[in-house]
Motif scaffolding. Structure first.
Motif, PDB file in Angstrom:
ATOM      1  N   VAL A   1      -6.763 -30.458 -51.902  1.00  0.00           N
ATOM      2  CA  VAL A   1      -8.149 -30.615 -51.483  1.00  0.00           C
ATOM      3  C   VAL A   1      -8.939 -29.472 -52.110  1.00  0.00           C
ATOM      4  N   ARG A   2     -10.089 -29.805 -52.661  1.00  0.00           N
ATOM      5  CA  ARG A   2     -10.948 -28.784 -53.262  1.00  0.00           C
ATOM      6  C   ARG A   2     -12.164 -28.570 -52.362  1.00  0.00           C
ATOM      7  N   LYS A   3     -12.495 -27.305 -52.142  1.00  0.00           N
ATOM      8  CA  LYS A   3     -13.668 -26.951 -51.355  1.00  0.00           C
ATOM      9  C   LYS A   3     -14.684 -26.326 -52.301  1.00  0.00           C
ATOM     10  N   TRP A   4     -15.941 -26.733 -52.187  1.00  0.00           N
ATOM     11  CA  TRP A   4     -16.973 -26.095 -52.986  1.00  0.00           C
ATOM     12  C   TRP A   4     -18.288 -26.089 -52.220  1.00  0.00           C
TER      13      TRP A   4
ATOM     14  N   GLN B   1     -20.703 -15.259 -60.103  1.00  0.00           N
ATOM     15  CA  GLN B   1     -19.411 -15.933 -60.226  1.00  0.00           C
ATOM     16  C   GLN B   1     -19.583 -17.446 -60.300  1.00  0.00           C
ATOM     17  N   ALA B   2     -20.470 -17.996 -59.485  1.00  0.00           N
ATOM     18  CA  ALA B   2     -20.718 -19.441 -59.527  1.00  0.00           C
ATOM     19  C   ALA B   2     -21.312 -19.842 -60.872  1.00  0.00           C
ATOM     20  N   TYR B   3     -22.187 -19.002 -61.422  1.00  0.00           N
ATOM     21  CA  TYR B   3     -22.754 -19.268 -62.747  1.00  0.00           C
ATOM     22  C   TYR B   3     -21.641 -19.297 -63.798  1.00  0.00           C
ATOM     23  N   LEU B   4     -20.769 -18.307 -63.768  1.00  0.00           N
ATOM     24  CA  LEU B   4     -19.669 -18.244 -64.737  1.00  0.00           C
ATOM     25  C   LEU B   4     -18.736 -19.445 -64.590  1.00  0.00           C
ATOM     26  N   ASP B   5     -18.445 -19.826 -63.356  1.00  0.00           N
ATOM     27  CA  ASP B   5     -17.588 -20.997 -63.111  1.00  0.00           C
ATOM     28  C   ASP B   5     -18.230 -22.267 -63.656  1.00  0.00           C
ATOM     29  N   LYS B   6     -19.526 -22.444 -63.394  1.00  0.00           N
ATOM     30  CA  LYS B   6     -20.213 -23.652 -63.857  1.00  0.00           C
ATOM     31  C   LYS B   6     -20.383 -23.640 -65.372  1.00  0.00           C
TER      32      LYS B   6
ATOM     33  N   PRO C   1     -28.108 -26.820 -44.300  1.00  0.00           N
ATOM     34  CA  PRO C   1     -27.774 -26.814 -45.730  1.00  0.00           C
ATOM     35  C   PRO C   1     -26.351 -27.300 -45.972  1.00  0.00           C
ATOM     36  N   ARG C   2     -26.170 -27.940 -47.103  1.00  0.00           N
ATOM     37  CA  ARG C   2     -24.849 -28.418 -47.511  1.00  0.00           C
ATOM     38  C   ARG C   2     -24.145 -27.266 -48.233  1.00  0.00           C
ATOM     39  N   THR C   3     -23.445 -26.451 -47.447  1.00  0.00           N
ATOM     40  CA  THR C   3     -22.826 -25.268 -48.031  1.00  0.00           C
ATOM     41  C   THR C   3     -21.357 -25.471 -48.378  1.00  0.00           C
ATOM     42  N   TYR C   4     -20.720 -26.461 -47.802  1.00  0.00           N
ATOM     43  CA  TYR C   4     -19.334 -26.727 -48.185  1.00  0.00           C
ATOM     44  C   TYR C   4     -19.042 -28.207 -48.097  1.00  0.00           C
ATOM     45  N   LYS C   5     -18.296 -28.674 -49.076  1.00  0.00           N
ATOM     46  CA  LYS C   5     -17.777 -30.041 -49.083  1.00  0.00           C
ATOM     47  C   LYS C   5     -16.305 -29.962 -49.438  1.00  0.00           C
ATOM     48  N   PHE C   6     -15.566 -30.886 -48.929  1.00  0.00           N
ATOM     49  CA  PHE C   6     -14.147 -30.976 -49.245  1.00  0.00           C
ATOM     50  C   PHE C   6     -13.908 -32.294 -49.957  1.00  0.00           C
ATOM     51  N   VAL C   7     -13.188 -32.236 -51.055  1.00  0.00           N
ATOM     52  CA  VAL C   7     -12.879 -33.425 -51.835  1.00  0.00           C
ATOM     53  C   VAL C   7     -11.374 -33.476 -52.030  1.00  0.00           C
ATOM     54  N   GLU C   8     -10.787 -34.615 -51.706  1.00  0.00           N
ATOM     55  CA  GLU C   8      -9.350 -34.783 -51.914  1.00  0.00           C
ATOM     56  C   GLU C   8      -9.112 -35.097 -53.381  1.00  0.00           C
ATOM     57  N   LEU C   9      -8.335 -34.231 -54.037  1.00  0.00           N
ATOM     58  CA  LEU C   9      -8.023 -34.423 -55.448  1.00  0.00           C
ATOM     59  C   LEU C   9      -6.849 -35.373 -55.616  1.00  0.00           C
ATOM     60  N   ASP C  10      -5.845 -35.227 -54.796  1.00  0.00           N
ATOM     61  CA  ASP C  10      -4.729 -36.155 -54.719  1.00  0.00           C
ATOM     62  C   ASP C  10      -4.130 -35.990 -53.327  1.00  0.00           C
TER      63      ASP C  10
ATOM     64  N   LEU D   1     -24.866 -23.833 -53.548  1.00  0.00           N
ATOM     65  CA  LEU D   1     -24.719 -22.803 -54.569  1.00  0.00           C
ATOM     66  C   LEU D   1     -24.577 -23.435 -55.955  1.00  0.00           C
ATOM     67  N   GLU D   2     -23.871 -24.551 -56.045  1.00  0.00           N
ATOM     68  CA  GLU D   2     -23.725 -25.223 -57.336  1.00  0.00           C
ATOM     69  C   GLU D   2     -25.070 -25.700 -57.873  1.00  0.00           C
ATOM     70  N   GLU D   3     -25.895 -26.272 -57.027  1.00  0.00           N
ATOM     71  CA  GLU D   3     -27.224 -26.713 -57.473  1.00  0.00           C
ATOM     72  C   GLU D   3     -28.094 -25.503 -57.831  1.00  0.00           C
ATOM     73  N   TYR D   4     -27.919 -24.415 -57.095  1.00  0.00           N
ATOM     74  CA  TYR D   4     -28.668 -23.200 -57.401  1.00  0.00           C
ATOM     75  C   TYR D   4     -28.336 -22.713 -58.811  1.00  0.00           C
ATOM     76  N   VAL D   5     -27.061 -22.652 -59.151  1.00  0.00           N
ATOM     77  CA  VAL D   5     -26.712 -22.161 -60.491  1.00  0.00           C
ATOM     78  C   VAL D   5     -27.035 -23.189 -61.570  1.00  0.00           C
ATOM     79  N   ASP D   6     -27.086 -24.478 -61.242  1.00  0.00           N
ATOM     80  CA  ASP D   6     -27.582 -25.459 -62.217  1.00  0.00           C
ATOM     81  C   ASP D   6     -29.030 -25.118 -62.590  1.00  0.00           C
ATOM     82  N   CYS D   7     -29.829 -24.780 -61.584  1.00  0.00           N
ATOM     83  CA  CYS D   7     -31.205 -24.349 -61.855  1.00  0.00           C
ATOM     84  C   CYS D   7     -31.209 -23.080 -62.690  1.00  0.00           C
ATOM     85  N   LEU D   8     -30.353 -22.130 -62.328  1.00  0.00           N
ATOM     86  CA  LEU D   8     -30.308 -20.863 -63.055  1.00  0.00           C
ATOM     87  C   LEU D   8     -29.980 -21.086 -64.525  1.00  0.00           C
TER      88      LEU D   8
END
Length: 186
Positions: free
Chosen positions: A72-75, A169-174, A59-68, A79-86
């Motif tokens: 770096v942001r980790k997410w 928490q992920a739902y509230l964040d999204k 499963p894709r449980t963590y990704k790192f994205v360079e913001l500048d 879980l994000e796709e799960y709460v999109d469904c929710l």
């Protein structure tokens, strides 16, 4: 997880979107059902466990994205796709007149494989749509909605390993991101 609270928060987001997009008086249930089906596919894709042909089934449980250069942001994409469904499940529930559900009375779906659970959730979604198309009465879809919600919550907690606190928490964040997107012309 306080489902009643999440239903209330979802109702505010739905009302905001309807107002921002000028959708007052329109029936958006078909669009919400299709959006849920798409999001469920995206969730399955992040889970990856059905990809028997691939060496990479983790499963894709963590990704790192360079913001500048300094941040770096980790997410957690799963879980994000799960709460999109929710979000869409709650929104569909609101369309059906559901504002709270007692999940302590729901069935035990622990015997299903994760793949089977994804398939069963799609079946629950289709059953809701069939109920609405056949009977034209939203109340007839309640039972299948309760199955959908129970199975989906079981998927998150028992099969994908999320805690109620993580999901909420992920739902509230999204939800916050969704409001920001509406304010910025998304």
């Amino acid at each position: 997880m306080n489902l009643q609270k999440l239903f209330e928060i979802q109702a505010k987001l739905d009302a905001h979107i309807v107002q921002e997009k000028g959708l007052e008086g329109q029936n958006l249930l078909d669009e919400k059902i299709l959006a849920l089906q798409v999001e469920l596919g995206e969730l399955a894709n992040e889970w990856r466990g059905f990809k028997f042909w691939s060496e990479d089934q983790e499963p894709r449980t963590y990704k790192f994205v360079e913001l500048d250069a300094h941040q770096v942001r980790k997410w957690n994409p799963l879980l994000e796709e799960y709460v999109d469904c929710l979000h869409f499940i709650l929104s569909i529930g609101l369309e059906l007149g559901v504002t709270d559900v007692d999940i302590s009375e729901m069935g035990d779906f622990t015997q299903e494989t994760t793949t089977r659970t994804f398939i069963s959730i799609q079946g629950d979604i289709i059953a809701i749509d069939d109920d609405l198309e056949t009977f034209k009465v939203k109340e007839y879809a309640y039972e299948n909605y309760n199955l959908l919600l129970a199975r989906f919550l079981g998927l998150g907690e028992l099969q994908l390993g999320f805690t109620w606190e993580q999901i909420e928490q992920a739902y509230l964040d999204k939800n916050k991101i969704n409001h920001e997107r509406q304010a910025n012309g998304y």
